[in-house]
Enzyme design. Structure first.
Site, PDB file in Angstrom:
ATOM      1  N   HIS A   1      43.904 -53.332  45.430  1.00  0.00           N
ATOM      2  CA  HIS A   1      43.953 -52.837  44.232  1.00  0.00           C
ATOM      3  C   HIS A   1      45.298 -53.406  43.552  1.00  0.00           C
ATOM      4  CE1 HIS A   1      47.361 -50.726  46.560  1.00  0.00           C
ATOM      5  NE2 HIS A   1      46.498 -50.307  47.537  1.00  0.00           N
TER       6      HIS A   1
ATOM      7  N   HIS B   1      48.702 -54.127  45.781  1.00  0.00           N
ATOM      8  CA  HIS B   1      48.690 -55.332  46.257  1.00  0.00           C
ATOM      9  C   HIS B   1      48.960 -56.480  45.134  1.00  0.00           C
ATOM     10  CE1 HIS B   1      45.860 -53.149  49.163  1.00  0.00           C
ATOM     11  NE2 HIS B   1      46.785 -53.341  49.861  1.00  0.00           N
TER      12      HIS B   1
ATOM     13  N   ARG C   1      43.386 -46.204  51.118  1.00  0.00           N
ATOM     14  CA  ARG C   1      42.705 -44.972  51.481  1.00  0.00           C
ATOM     15  C   ARG C   1      42.338 -44.199  50.332  1.00  0.00           C
ATOM     16  NH1 ARG C   1      46.506 -46.258  55.564  1.00  0.00           N
ATOM     17  NH2 ARG C   1      45.607 -46.082  57.636  1.00  0.00           N
TER      18      ARG C   1
ATOM     19  N   MET D   1      45.463 -55.634  54.324  1.00  0.00           N
ATOM     20  CA  MET D   1      44.481 -55.019  54.772  1.00  0.00           C
ATOM     21  C   MET D   1      42.975 -55.176  54.233  1.00  0.00           C
ATOM     22  SD  MET D   1      45.818 -53.013  57.962  1.00  0.00           S
ATOM     23  CE  MET D   1      45.807 -51.407  57.180  1.00  0.00           C
ATOM     24  N   GLY D   2      43.340 -55.818  52.964  1.00  0.00           N
ATOM     25  CA  GLY D   2      42.273 -55.947  51.955  1.00  0.00           C
ATOM     26  C   GLY D   2      41.997 -54.579  51.291  1.00  0.00           C
TER      27      GLY D   2
HETATM   28  P1  AMP Z   1      47.922 -52.624  53.036  1.00  0.00           P
HETATM   29  O1  AMP Z   1      46.836 -53.430  52.800  1.00  0.00           O
HETATM   30  O2  AMP Z   1      47.728 -51.197  52.789  1.00  0.00           O
HETATM   31  O3  AMP Z   1      48.530 -53.067  54.531  1.00  0.00           O
HETATM   32  O4  AMP Z   1      49.048 -53.200  52.288  1.00  0.00           O
HETATM   33  C1  AMP Z   1      49.501 -54.503  52.195  1.00  0.00           C
HETATM   34  C2  AMP Z   1      50.748 -54.547  51.300  1.00  0.00           C
HETATM   35  O5  AMP Z   1      50.677 -54.157  50.090  1.00  0.00           O
HETATM   36  C3  AMP Z   1      51.909 -53.843  52.084  1.00  0.00           C
HETATM   37  O6  AMP Z   1      53.245 -54.465  51.907  1.00  0.00           O
HETATM   38  C4  AMP Z   1      52.202 -52.497  51.094  1.00  0.00           C
HETATM   39  O7  AMP Z   1      53.297 -51.918  51.400  1.00  0.00           O
HETATM   40  C5  AMP Z   1      51.470 -52.971  49.996  1.00  0.00           C
HETATM   41  N1  AMP Z   1      51.103 -51.763  49.114  1.00  0.00           N
HETATM   42  C6  AMP Z   1      50.073 -51.062  49.204  1.00  0.00           C
HETATM   43  N2  AMP Z   1      49.867 -50.134  48.067  1.00  0.00           N
HETATM   44  C7  AMP Z   1      51.088 -50.214  47.579  1.00  0.00           C
HETATM   45  C8  AMP Z   1      51.432 -49.888  46.151  1.00  0.00           C
HETATM   46  N3  AMP Z   1      50.858 -48.482  45.728  1.00  0.00           N
HETATM   47  N4  AMP Z   1      52.629 -50.465  45.720  1.00  0.00           N
HETATM   48  C9  AMP Z   1      53.119 -51.221  46.098  1.00  0.00           C
HETATM   49  N5  AMP Z   1      52.749 -51.948  47.085  1.00  0.00           N
HETATM   50  C10 AMP Z   1      51.687 -51.429  48.004  1.00  0.00           C
END
Ligand code: AMP
Length: 299
Positions: free
Chosen positions: A51, A54, A206, A47-48
Site C-alpha cells: 500500500h 510501503h 490487514r 510482507m507484500g
Molecule cells: P509489512 O509488510 O507490514 O511487514 O511492512 C513492511 C514495512 O512497511 C515495515 O517496515 C512497516 O513498518 C512499514 N509500514 C507498514 N505500514 C506502514 C505505514 N502505514 N506507514 C509507514 N510504514 C509502514
C-alpha cells in the site's frame, strides 16, 4: 547477468518488465555484481499486500540509493497465530504492478521460505535487552525472534547499505536497530513516518480484511492517540490510561488489547513524565479478528 526467468510479463497489453528474483543464488550473484561496481544498495523488506505506506518507504530508498531492492515475503516464523498467517493477504501480481509503476529499476525478491532459511526454518533466540518483552512482545510471544531471524537472513542476502522500516511498527524498528548492533552489521537502519488514510487510520495490509463497519470505526484509534498527545502535558499518565480504556469500553466494533505510554528508547512503560526524555503512546486494538496497531510521538 539477468536470466529470462527474472523478467515478468503480466499482461499482453500492459507488460510489466522488472527484475523478479525468487532464488537466493540468483540474487546473491546480482548483489555481488552491484557491490563490485560500488553501487549503493537500499532495501525495503515487506510482507507484500503493498500500500502507499510501503511505497513511501520505497520512494525514500529510491531517492538515496543507486539500487533499490524490495523483498516480498510473508515470514512464517514471526506469526504466533496460525490463522493470522493463513489469512495474511498475498497479492504478488498487484504488488509488482505498484512497484513497476513507481520505477522499473526496482529489483524484487519474492522467495519461498526454503530460499530464505536455506532449507531449515530455524529461529534464532535473541537477547534484545528487554525490548522484546514490552508491548507486542507480551501479546505475540516469539514474534521478535522471528523478525530478528528473517531480517538477519535478508540482510545477509541483500547486503544493503541502507534499510528502510516504518515507524508504524515502532517496536520492530527499535528491535532491528538492536539486531544490527548485536550482529555487528554495517547497515544503516532508517525509520520512516507513519503513512495514514485521510481519516487518520494508519495504512496496513490487514486493513484489507476490515468490514465496512470496522473500517468506519477504526479511525477512532488515531483520534484517541491525538487526544492523548494533546493532554500529555497536563494530565497524569494514569489519568490518560484510564481515559483511553474508557473510550473503548462500550465500543461494539473495536476492542482494546493494550494502551501504553512508554519511553521511546527502551520502550518501558512509564508512570510519570521526566524532563529530557522522549515518550510515545502505543496501542493495539482488535476490530473483529483483525489486529491493528498504531503509535504516536508525545513530545
Ligand atoms: P509489512 O509488510 O507490514 O511487514 O511492512 C513492511 C514495512 O512497511 C515495515 O517496515 C512497516 O513498518 C512499514 N509500514 C507498514 N505500514 C506502514 C505505514 N502505514 N506507514 C509507514 N510504514 C509502514
Amino acid at each position: 547477468m539477468q536470466s529470462a526467468s527474472n523478467i515478468l510479463f503480466l499482461h499482453a497489453f500492459n507488460p510489466i518488465s522488472m527484475e523478479l528474483y525468487t532464488k537466493r543464488l540468483d540474487i546473491e550473484q546480482e548483489v555481488a555484481r552491484l557491490k563490485n561496481e560500488n553501487l549503493s544498495i537500499g532495501f525495503v523488506p515487506t510482507m507484500g499486500a503493498l500500500h502507499k505506506g510501503h511505497l513511501a518507504l520505497v520512494k525514500e530508498a529510491l531517492c538515496n540509493n543507486d539500487i533499490v531492492f524490495v523483498s516480498i515475503f510473508v515470514n512464517p516464523t514471526q506469526f504466533n497465530n496460525a490463522e493470522d498467517l493463513e489469512k495474511y493477504p498475498r497479492t504478488l501480481e498487484a504488488d509488482l504492478k505498484l512497484l513497476s509503476d513507481l520505477s522499473s529499476s526496482i529489483k524484487v525478491f519474492a522467495p519461498n521460505p526454503t530460499e530464505v532459511y536455506n532449507g531449515e526454518m530455524k529461529v534464532i533466540s535473541y537477547d534484545f535487552e528487554g525490548l522484546e518483552y514490552e508491548m507486542e512482545g507480551k501479546f505475540r510471544p516469539g514474534h521478535f525472534d522471528g523478525v530478528g531471524t528473517v531480517v538477519k537472513h535478508l540482510f545477509n542476502i541483500i547486503q544493503p547499505d541502507n534499510a528502510y522500516f516504518g515507524e508504524k511498527d515502532y517496536q520492530q524498528l527499535q528491535i532491528v536497530k538492536k539486531l544490527v548492533d548485536i550482529e555487528k552489521l554495517s547497515v544503516n537502519v532508517i525509520g520512516c513516518p507513519i503513512y495514514r488514510e485521510d481519516s487518520g487510520l494508519a495504512l496496513s495490509s490487514r486493513n484489507k480484511r476490515l468490514s465496512k463497519s470496522q473500517l468506519e470505526a477504526s479511525p477512532k484509534i488515531y483520534k484517541v492517540l491525538k487526544e492523548v498527545k494533546e493532554d500529555f502535558g497536563t494530565k497524569s499518565v494514569k489519568w490518560l490510561n484510564d481515559w483511553v480504556s474508557d473510550q473503548f469500553k462500550n465500543d461494539s466494533e473495536l476492542k482494546l488489547e493494550y494502551f501504553e505510554i512508554a519511553d521511546a528508547n527502551n520502550l518501558k512503560s512509564v508512570e510519570r513524565r521526566d524532563t529530557g526524555l522522549k515518550y510515545r503512546a502505543f496501542i493495539a486494538v482488535f476490530a473483529g479478528e483483525v489486529r491493528l496497531i498504531d503509535n504516536i510521538a508525545l513530545n
